[in-house]
Design an enzyme around this catalytic site. Structure first.
Site, mmCIF file in Angstrom:
data_model
loop_
_atom_site.group_PDB
_atom_site.id
_atom_site.type_symbol
_atom_site.label_atom_id
_atom_site.label_comp_id
_atom_site.label_asym_id
_atom_site.label_seq_id
_atom_site.Cartn_x
_atom_site.Cartn_y
_atom_site.Cartn_z
ATOM 1 N N ARG A 102 -9.903 1.426 8.993
ATOM 2 C CA ARG A 102 -9.431 0.072 9.316
ATOM 3 C C ARG A 102 -10.531 -0.768 9.954
ATOM 4 O O ARG A 102 -10.342 -1.954 10.174
ATOM 5 C CB ARG A 102 -8.268 0.177 10.302
ATOM 6 C CG ARG A 102 -6.942 -0.319 9.729
ATOM 7 C CD ARG A 102 -5.916 -0.093 10.807
ATOM 8 N NE ARG A 102 -4.673 -0.763 10.610
ATOM 9 C CZ ARG A 102 -3.593 -0.204 10.088
ATOM 10 N NH1 ARG A 102 -3.658 1.003 9.594
ATOM 11 N NH2 ARG A 102 -2.460 -0.866 10.040
ATOM 12 N N ARG A 114 11.778 -6.142 3.635
ATOM 13 C CA ARG A 114 11.711 -4.696 3.871
ATOM 14 C C ARG A 114 12.605 -4.306 5.049
ATOM 15 O O ARG A 114 13.377 -3.342 4.957
ATOM 16 C CB ARG A 114 10.258 -4.291 4.145
ATOM 17 C CG ARG A 114 10.094 -2.792 4.377
ATOM 18 C CD ARG A 114 8.648 -2.364 4.390
ATOM 19 N NE ARG A 114 7.976 -2.681 5.646
ATOM 20 C CZ ARG A 114 6.656 -2.640 5.803
ATOM 21 N NH1 ARG A 114 5.888 -2.355 4.770
ATOM 22 N NH2 ARG A 114 6.106 -2.896 6.963
ATOM 23 N N ARG A 120 10.856 -0.071 12.143
ATOM 24 C CA ARG A 120 9.659 0.089 12.966
ATOM 25 C C ARG A 120 9.604 -0.972 14.065
ATOM 26 O O ARG A 120 9.920 -2.138 13.823
ATOM 27 C CB ARG A 120 8.412 -0.032 12.076
ATOM 28 C CG ARG A 120 8.124 1.219 11.300
ATOM 29 C CD ARG A 120 7.114 0.991 10.216
ATOM 30 N NE ARG A 120 5.890 0.322 10.670
ATOM 31 C CZ ARG A 120 4.802 0.203 9.909
ATOM 32 N NH1 ARG A 120 4.796 0.692 8.688
ATOM 33 N NH2 ARG A 120 3.747 -0.408 10.374
ATOM 34 N N ARG A 169 -0.878 -8.168 13.701
ATOM 35 C CA ARG A 169 -1.448 -7.143 12.797
ATOM 36 C C ARG A 169 -2.266 -7.803 11.694
ATOM 37 O O ARG A 169 -3.286 -7.288 11.260
ATOM 38 C CB ARG A 169 -0.319 -6.280 12.204
ATOM 39 C CG ARG A 169 0.218 -5.281 13.209
ATOM 40 C CD ARG A 169 1.558 -4.714 12.790
ATOM 41 N NE ARG A 169 1.497 -3.907 11.592
ATOM 42 C CZ ARG A 169 2.550 -3.664 10.817
ATOM 43 N NH1 ARG A 169 3.728 -4.190 11.102
ATOM 44 N NH2 ARG A 169 2.429 -2.923 9.750
ATOM 45 N N LYS A 215 0.834 -1.214 0.000
ATOM 46 C CA LYS A 215 0.000 0.000 0.000
ATOM 47 C C LYS A 215 0.866 1.260 0.000
ATOM 48 O O LYS A 215 0.611 2.192 -0.760
ATOM 49 C CB LYS A 215 -0.865 0.040 1.270
ATOM 50 C CG LYS A 215 -2.138 -0.758 1.182
ATOM 51 C CD LYS A 215 -2.955 -0.559 2.439
ATOM 52 C CE LYS A 215 -2.213 -0.971 3.606
ATOM 53 N NZ LYS A 215 -2.173 -0.990 4.839
HETATM 54 P P1 AMP Z 1 0.387 1.069 9.511
HETATM 55 O O1 AMP Z 1 1.581 1.901 9.285
HETATM 56 O O2 AMP Z 1 -0.781 1.474 8.671
HETATM 57 O O3 AMP Z 1 0.675 -0.401 9.440
HETATM 58 O O4 AMP Z 1 -0.076 1.355 11.019
HETATM 59 C C1 AMP Z 1 0.771 1.103 12.107
HETATM 60 C C2 AMP Z 1 -0.023 1.045 13.394
HETATM 61 O O5 AMP Z 1 -0.691 2.295 13.614
HETATM 62 C C3 AMP Z 1 -1.142 0.030 13.378
HETATM 63 O O6 AMP Z 1 -0.691 -1.277 13.699
HETATM 64 C C4 AMP Z 1 -2.074 0.595 14.434
HETATM 65 O O7 AMP Z 1 -1.609 0.342 15.727
HETATM 66 C C5 AMP Z 1 -1.969 2.071 14.189
HETATM 67 N N1 AMP Z 1 -2.981 2.534 13.207
HETATM 68 C C6 AMP Z 1 -2.754 3.033 11.969
HETATM 69 N N2 AMP Z 1 -3.889 3.349 11.344
HETATM 70 C C7 AMP Z 1 -4.887 3.046 12.193
HETATM 71 C C8 AMP Z 1 -6.303 3.118 12.125
HETATM 72 N N3 AMP Z 1 -6.933 3.573 11.031
HETATM 73 N N4 AMP Z 1 -7.017 2.712 13.197
HETATM 74 C C9 AMP Z 1 -6.408 2.258 14.306
HETATM 75 N N5 AMP Z 1 -5.081 2.134 14.434
HETATM 76 C C10 AMP Z 1 -4.308 2.523 13.398
#
Ligand code: AMP
Length: 284
Positions: free
Chosen positions: A88, A127, A139, A150, A13
């Protein structure tokens, strides 16, 4: 253009979102990035999100909805945006619908990147290895254990969105297992088919392309009212002319009928007089 990119962690993404940003001159709104920035800055939101993110859980809906709502109002999002990592959950999608309705905005498409789950783990490992090689900070949630959590959260909370947007006829599914360029091309084709982009949009740096395009568009837009004003003036003139002509014609008709009436009257009078004379003569 306003689109959502849906897909599990590691589906590409982020990579595709960056390409869309370059190509269409729109902004990427990634809740994950924004939350990480908040954590790094130690803001109240960051403090709340820190532990949840580290464990692979989801930050409460009201926090992320608030972040997105504020971000959409920023001037750089006027041209359009890609939502990456948001919504999400179904409640987040419902909140987004409300929010967009309130802002009089429409969603163009929801692009789902479908990937083979077993490939995700190795993708994330690659990655992480590449980031380490570049000396970048990795990260804290990019570990096999957290990734598994996740993924589980994606399946249970985010996957229902596929049904949500499919029911609303917004969903386009793309095979995320193809090469990166192939996926980009497929997304572009899909956006073309949906009419979300113009056919002439070529792959080039938005920084170079956007100002020239914008200028050209503005010139066109500016020309339009001038043209319309000219047209309006022209039609007003011809309307005036038409009215004048009609008045003239009416006058002519009126004159003609007065003349005719007078002639008829004269003729009638003469006839009557002649009749009288004949009658008198006959009497005599
Ligand atoms: P990502 O970079 O999109 O994988 O997001 C990393 C982390 O941020 C996720 O595992 C969640 O803990 C938090 N997070 C990101 N976007 C959301 C969302 N829309 N709702 C809830 N938690 C989020």
């Amino acid at each position: 253009m306003r689109i959502i990119l849906l897909g599990p962690p590691g589906s590409g993404k982020g990579t595709q979102a960056q390409r869309l940003v370059q190509r269409y001159g729109i902004v990427q709104l990634s809740t994950g990035e924004m939350l990480r920035a908040a954590v790094a800055a130690g803001t109240p939101v960051g403090l709340k999100a820190k532990e949840i993110m580290a464990s692979g859980g989801l930050v409460p809906d009201d926090i992320v909805v608030g972040i997105i709502s504020d971000r959409i109002d920023q001037p750089d999002a006027k041209n359009g945006f890609i939502l990456d990592g948001f919504p999400r959950t179904v409640p987040q999608a419902e909140a987004l619908d409300e929010l967009l309705k309130h802002k009089h905005m429409k969603l163009d498409a929801v692009i789902e990147l479908r990937v083979n789950e077993s490939a995700l783990l190795s993708r994330v490992e690659t990655r992480v290895a590449q980031m380490r090689e570049r000396g970048e900070e990795v990260r804290v949630d990019d570990t096999p254990e957290v990734l598994t959590r996740r993924l589980a959260s994606y399946r249970s909370q985010t996957e229902p969105l596929i049904h949500y947007y499919s029911e609303r006829r917004k969903l386009s599914t793309i095979d995320g297992m193809m090469a990166i360029d192939e996926v980009t091309r497929a997304i572009h084709r899909q956006l073309l088919a949906l009419g979300a982009v113009e056919p002439k949009t070529h792959a080039r740096s938005a920084a170079k392309a956007a100002p020239a395009k914008k200028g050209a568009k503005k010139a066109k837009v500016a020309k339009k009212p001038a043209k319309t004003a000219k047209k309006a003036a022209k039609s007003a003139k011809s309307a005036k002319k038409a009215v004048k002509g009609a008045k003239k014609a009416a006058k002519k008709v009126a004159k003609k009928s007065v003349k005719k009436a007078a002639k008829t009257a004269v003729k009638k009078g003469a006839k009557k007089a002649a009749k009288k004379v004949t009658k008198k003569r006959a009497k005599r």
